[in-house]
Design an enzyme around this catalytic site. Structure first.
Site: not given
Length: 124
Positions: A5, A10
Site C-alpha cells: 500500500d 509518500y
C-alpha cells in the site's frame, strides 16, 4: 507480504519507486494499492497521477487505486477518471480512503457508485 500500500504523496513519489524495487520480479505475487491526492482528483489530474504512479511503480496496472481523502473536486470527476482507468486496463479496482459518513453518502448517490451501494447494503 502480499499487499503493498503506497501513494503518490509518500516521499513525493520516492516510496513508489522503493516499492517498485521491492516487488521487482515478483509483481504477480503482490496486490498493489496506490492513492491519488485530492488536488489531483479531476478527470485529467487523476489519469495523469495514475500514469505517473505506474511509471514510478514500474508496472502496467495498479490493483486498487484510491482517492486518498475527500477534497474540493467533484466526486463525479474522480469516478469518471477511475472508470476510464479501469477501461484502459491501468487499474483493476478503485475505491476511497479516509471518507466520513457524509462523504460516503455522497459517493453512494453517484451513478458510478451503484455497486458500492449494493456492497454497503449487503454488509449492514
Amino acid at each position: 507480504m502480499t499487499l503493498m500500500d503506497t501513494a503518490e504523496m509518500y516521499g513525493d513519489g520516492a516510496t513508489e519507486k522503493l516499492v517498485a524495487e521491492a516487488i521487482a520480479g515478483r509483481r504477480d505475487e503482490v496486490f498493489l494499492v496506490s492513492k491519488v491526492l485530492p488536488h489531483h482528483a479531476t478527470v485529467r489530474g487523476t489519469i495523469a497521477a495514475c500514469e505517473a504512479s505506474l511509471r514510478r511503480l514500474n508496472t502496467d496496472v495498479i490493483d486498487l487505486y484510491l482517492l486518498h481523502w475527500r477534497g474540493s473536486v467533484a466526486l463525479s470527476e474522480t469516478l469518471e477518471a477511475f472508470t476510464a482507468l479501469v477501461k484502459a486496463g491501468k487499474i483493476r479496482y478503485w475505491g476511497v480512503s479516509n471518507f466520513d459518513d457524509a462523504d460516503m453518502e455522497e459517493l453512494f448517490a453517484l451513478n458510478g457508485a451503484k455497486r458500492l451501494l449494493r456492497i454497503k447494503c449487503s454488509t449492514t
